[in-house]
Scaffold this motif. Structure first.
Motif, PDB file in Angstrom:
ATOM      1  N   TYR A 298      20.300  41.307  52.151  1.00 10.94           N
ATOM      2  CA  TYR A 298      19.734  41.985  50.991  1.00 10.94           C
ATOM      3  C   TYR A 298      18.364  41.365  50.700  1.00 10.94           C
ATOM      4  O   TYR A 298      18.264  40.155  50.468  1.00 10.94           O
ATOM      5  CB  TYR A 298      20.649  41.846  49.777  1.00 10.94           C
ATOM      6  CG  TYR A 298      22.011  42.443  50.003  1.00 10.94           C
ATOM      7  CD1 TYR A 298      22.235  43.805  49.807  1.00 10.94           C
ATOM      8  CD2 TYR A 298      23.073  41.659  50.441  1.00 10.94           C
ATOM      9  CE1 TYR A 298      23.484  44.361  50.027  1.00 10.94           C
ATOM     10  CE2 TYR A 298      24.328  42.209  50.660  1.00 10.94           C
ATOM     11  CZ  TYR A 298      24.531  43.552  50.455  1.00 10.94           C
ATOM     12  OH  TYR A 298      25.763  44.100  50.677  1.00 10.94           O
ATOM     13  N   TYR A 300      14.484  41.570  48.755  1.00 12.60           N
ATOM     14  CA  TYR A 300      13.620  42.081  47.697  1.00 12.60           C
ATOM     15  C   TYR A 300      12.194  41.586  47.976  1.00 12.60           C
ATOM     16  O   TYR A 300      11.980  40.387  48.175  1.00 12.60           O
ATOM     17  CB  TYR A 300      14.069  41.581  46.327  1.00 12.60           C
ATOM     18  CG  TYR A 300      15.428  42.094  45.900  1.00 12.60           C
ATOM     19  CD1 TYR A 300      15.548  43.263  45.149  1.00 12.60           C
ATOM     20  CD2 TYR A 300      16.591  41.419  46.250  1.00 12.60           C
ATOM     21  CE1 TYR A 300      16.783  43.741  44.760  1.00 12.60           C
ATOM     22  CE2 TYR A 300      17.837  41.887  45.865  1.00 12.60           C
ATOM     23  CZ  TYR A 300      17.931  43.041  45.121  1.00 12.60           C
ATOM     24  OH  TYR A 300      19.164  43.519  44.733  1.00 12.60           O
ATOM     25  N   THR A 325      10.505  45.749  45.401  1.00 13.90           N
ATOM     26  CA  THR A 325      10.997  46.779  46.323  1.00 13.90           C
ATOM     27  C   THR A 325      12.239  46.241  47.017  1.00 13.90           C
ATOM     28  O   THR A 325      12.233  45.111  47.518  1.00 13.90           O
ATOM     29  CB  THR A 325       9.939  47.150  47.364  1.00 13.90           C
ATOM     30  OG1 THR A 325       8.747  47.583  46.703  1.00 13.90           O
ATOM     31  CG2 THR A 325      10.444  48.268  48.270  1.00 13.90           C
ATOM     32  N   GLN A 326      13.283  47.028  47.051  1.00 17.87           N
ATOM     33  CA  GLN A 326      14.567  46.563  47.576  1.00 17.87           C
ATOM     34  C   GLN A 326      14.842  47.147  48.959  1.00 17.87           C
ATOM     35  O   GLN A 326      14.490  48.300  49.255  1.00 17.87           O
ATOM     36  CB  GLN A 326      15.689  46.952  46.617  1.00 17.87           C
ATOM     37  CG  GLN A 326      17.076  46.510  47.053  1.00 17.87           C
ATOM     38  CD  GLN A 326      18.146  46.948  46.065  1.00 17.87           C
ATOM     39  OE1 GLN A 326      17.840  47.449  44.987  1.00 17.87           O
ATOM     40  NE2 GLN A 326      19.405  46.766  46.414  1.00 17.87           N
ATOM     41  N   HIS A 327      15.464  46.333  49.822  1.00 15.42           N
ATOM     42  CA  HIS A 327      15.849  46.787  51.160  1.00 15.42           C
ATOM     43  C   HIS A 327      17.063  45.984  51.609  1.00 15.42           C
ATOM     44  O   HIS A 327      17.216  44.808  51.258  1.00 15.42           O
ATOM     45  CB  HIS A 327      14.700  46.591  52.156  1.00 15.42           C
ATOM     46  CG  HIS A 327      15.050  46.975  53.553  1.00 15.42           C
ATOM     47  ND1 HIS A 327      15.191  48.288  53.950  1.00 15.42           N
ATOM     48  CD2 HIS A 327      15.292  46.225  54.657  1.00 15.42           C
ATOM     49  CE1 HIS A 327      15.500  48.335  55.234  1.00 15.42           C
ATOM     50  NE2 HIS A 327      15.571  47.091  55.687  1.00 15.42           N
ATOM     51  N   HIS A 328      17.924  46.609  52.379  1.00 19.07           N
ATOM     52  CA  HIS A 328      19.048  45.866  52.955  1.00 19.07           C
ATOM     53  C   HIS A 328      19.374  46.451  54.333  1.00 19.07           C
ATOM     54  O   HIS A 328      19.136  47.627  54.612  1.00 19.07           O
ATOM     55  CB  HIS A 328      20.278  45.927  52.039  1.00 19.07           C
ATOM     56  CG  HIS A 328      20.845  47.311  51.850  1.00 19.07           C
ATOM     57  ND1 HIS A 328      21.817  47.837  52.674  1.00 19.07           N
ATOM     58  CD2 HIS A 328      20.567  48.275  50.935  1.00 19.07           C
ATOM     59  CE1 HIS A 328      22.121  49.053  52.276  1.00 19.07           C
ATOM     60  NE2 HIS A 328      21.372  49.354  51.221  1.00 19.07           N
ATOM     61  N   ARG A 329      19.912  45.594  55.191  1.00 18.80           N
ATOM     62  CA  ARG A 329      20.271  46.010  56.541  1.00 18.80           C
ATOM     63  C   ARG A 329      21.382  45.098  57.063  1.00 18.80           C
ATOM     64  O   ARG A 329      21.527  43.957  56.616  1.00 18.80           O
ATOM     65  CB  ARG A 329      19.063  45.933  57.479  1.00 18.80           C
ATOM     66  CG  ARG A 329      18.572  44.512  57.755  1.00 18.80           C
ATOM     67  CD  ARG A 329      17.494  44.507  58.824  1.00 18.80           C
ATOM     68  NE  ARG A 329      16.998  43.155  59.092  1.00 18.80           N
ATOM     69  CZ  ARG A 329      17.559  42.307  59.942  1.00 18.80           C
ATOM     70  NH1 ARG A 329      18.674  42.664  60.588  1.00 18.80           N
ATOM     71  NH2 ARG A 329      17.061  41.111  60.126  1.00 18.80           N
ATOM     72  N   ASP A 336      21.384  53.238  60.968  1.00 21.67           N
ATOM     73  CA  ASP A 336      21.687  53.251  59.551  1.00 21.67           C
ATOM     74  C   ASP A 336      22.777  54.275  59.264  1.00 21.67           C
ATOM     75  O   ASP A 336      22.784  55.374  59.836  1.00 21.67           O
ATOM     76  CB  ASP A 336      20.423  53.587  58.747  1.00 21.67           C
ATOM     77  CG  ASP A 336      20.638  53.415  57.256  1.00 21.67           C
ATOM     78  OD1 ASP A 336      20.488  52.282  56.785  1.00 21.67           O
ATOM     79  OD2 ASP A 336      20.955  54.409  56.592  1.00 21.67           O
ATOM     80  N   THR A 342      17.178  56.078  61.600  1.00 27.47           N
ATOM     81  CA  THR A 342      16.678  54.716  61.396  1.00 27.47           C
ATOM     82  C   THR A 342      17.550  53.727  62.144  1.00 27.47           C
ATOM     83  O   THR A 342      18.780  53.726  61.987  1.00 27.47           O
ATOM     84  CB  THR A 342      16.666  54.355  59.902  1.00 27.47           C
ATOM     85  OG1 THR A 342      15.831  55.285  59.207  1.00 27.47           O
ATOM     86  CG2 THR A 342      16.129  52.947  59.692  1.00 27.47           C
ATOM     87  N   HIS A 344      18.152  49.710  62.715  1.00 29.30           N
ATOM     88  CA  HIS A 344      17.857  48.400  62.166  1.00 29.30           C
ATOM     89  C   HIS A 344      17.745  47.356  63.279  1.00 29.30           C
ATOM     90  O   HIS A 344      18.441  47.425  64.292  1.00 29.30           O
ATOM     91  CB  HIS A 344      18.951  47.963  61.189  1.00 29.30           C
ATOM     92  CG  HIS A 344      19.054  48.838  59.976  1.00 29.30           C
ATOM     93  ND1 HIS A 344      18.068  48.901  59.020  1.00 29.30           N
ATOM     94  CD2 HIS A 344      20.038  49.696  59.587  1.00 29.30           C
ATOM     95  CE1 HIS A 344      18.440  49.742  58.071  1.00 29.30           C
ATOM     96  NE2 HIS A 344      19.627  50.240  58.386  1.00 29.30           N
TER      97      HIS A 344
END
Length: 411
Positions: A298, A300, A325-329, A336, A342, A344
């Protein structure tokens, strides 16, 4: 010779004689409406005149050499406190290990999220130099093959390398790249109750809050499983216990509070009698993320701007505002689940990461009244003149229409 110009020639407010005035009921209604409207507009103008606003100004930040405070309060419902570590890495390569032992508080949570115990850091648990030499009783604990305990040529007085505590064994295992797990069958850990304590808390959560001071440059602050260490220029974490239980642990989290610099949310006396809320914005406060995957990263991305608030009472507060800005992988990579187009990247460790970048600019917010007194007077005159003009035009229009209709009927 004729008379020259007199003051009567310059009169712009010529009056009609009383005998030529005609009063109508329509004119009375229009007058009442104009009076009410004028009163409302004057009251609104007065409120606008007394309204306090912040006027921003953008300048170059000259406080780049100052340190930056990070304030956070984050809850991990599915991560026990014994398994979470907090590290800070900045752009210069400096690393601050396990900040949870300096200025932060860990609070144990049960499975329902209720607080159980506030954990206090014991300075005796520091692992630095804990495996150099025997203790006061002459005891030299074994390192179980993780270190060459007889390699004492570079040690003062040729002291033997010893692992006298559970933490020193953990440190030795980490340096050797060995998996420590829960410390079972390690005598130091068994005697200190570490093994029993860790295994009894596997289903707990943890709330972490506190503040840290870092260099005012870009970097990252991250929560990850297991003890952290840098070996050969690589920053690693011992994830052996995290990997051992496939049905436990995740970095599901809730950000109760996250801010940079002095937090003026805490200065309640400033806004106690203030009708206007001029406090900094904290975009991550209250943000909650559920975990669908144990091995999830997670992330940010934060843009931090140095900010100053200057108030009418002379008070000046330096703080920081930021956007996020938030992103998670998933750490294992792959397509994805929501967007199949997408893919990852593979790699990294599961955890919660905050990457922050410091802006070279500074915002100065000065508190001021919305209008000057001259602007207030001008607004009053404009409102009164505008209402009277509109009312006069409306009255003349209605009078002309009625006269025209009356004349048509009489012919």
């Amino acid at each position: 010779m004729g008379k020259g110009p007199t003051l009567f020639n310059f009169d712009a407010f010529a009056r009609t004689i009383d005998e030529r005035k005609i009063k109508t009921s329509t004119g009375g209604i229009i007058t009442i409406i104009c009076a009410i409207t004028t009163f409302i507009l004057l009251f609104n103008e007065y409120q606008d005149y007394n309204r306090i606003v912040l006027r921003p100004e953008l300048v170059v930040d000259r406080d780049r050499n100052k340190h930056l405070d990070i304030n956070l309060d984050i809850t991990f419902p599915e991560m026990p406190c014994d398994l979470v570590s907090l590290d800070v890495m900045d752009g210069t390569g400096d690393i601050e290990f396990d900040l949870l032992k300096n200025g932060f508080t860990k609070i144990r949570l049960d499975e329902t999220g209720n607080e159980i115990e506030v954990l206090q850091f014991d300075a005796n648990e520091n692992i630095e130099d804990t495996h150099i030499g025997a203790n006061e009783d002459g005891y030299c604990g074994p390192c179980y093959g993780s270190l060459n305990q007889n390699d004492n040529e570079n040690r003062p007085d040729h002291e033997k390398v010893c692992c006298n505590s559970c933490n020193s064994v953990r440190d030795a295992y980490a340096r050797a790249g060995w998996k420590f797990y829960d410390g079972k069958d390690i005598r130091q850990c068994e005697q200190e109750g570490y093994v029993e304590r860790v295994n009894s808390r596997l289903n707990e959560g943890c709330r972490i809050k506190g503040s840290a001071e870092i260099n005012r440059i870009g970097g990252n602050i991250h929560f990850a499983p297991g003890a952290s260490l840098t070996i050969g220029g690589r920053h690693i974490h011992d994830m052996s216990l995290f990997d051992r239980h496939p049905d436990k642990f995740s970095f599901k989290h809730r950000i109760n509070h996250f801010s940079f610099g002095e937090d003026i949310h805490e200065l309640e006396n400033i806004f106690k009698n203030d009708k206007h809320d001029h406090r900094t914005s904290h975009p991550l406060d209250g943000n909650s993320v559920s975990a669908n995957n144990k091995y999830e990263l997670y992330t940010y991305y934060l843009k931090v701007v140095n900010t100053r608030f200057e108030y009418l009472n002379g008070l000046k507060i330096d703080t920081n505002e930021f956007s996020a800005t938030q992103h998670h992988r998933p750490a294992q990579g792959g397509r994805d689940e929501v967007n199949p187009n997408t893919v990852h990247a593979r790699g990294g460790i599961p955890g919660l990461f905050f990457y922050f970048d410091i802006s070279p600019l500074k915002i100065i917010n000065r508190e001021d009244y919305n209008k000057s007194f001259s602007a207030f007077i001008l607004s009053l005159c404009s409102a009164i003149a505008g209402i009277l003009t509109v009312g006069s035009i409306l009255d003349k229009t209605i009078w002309s229409a009625r006269s025209f209709i009356k004349e048509k009927k009489s012919t």
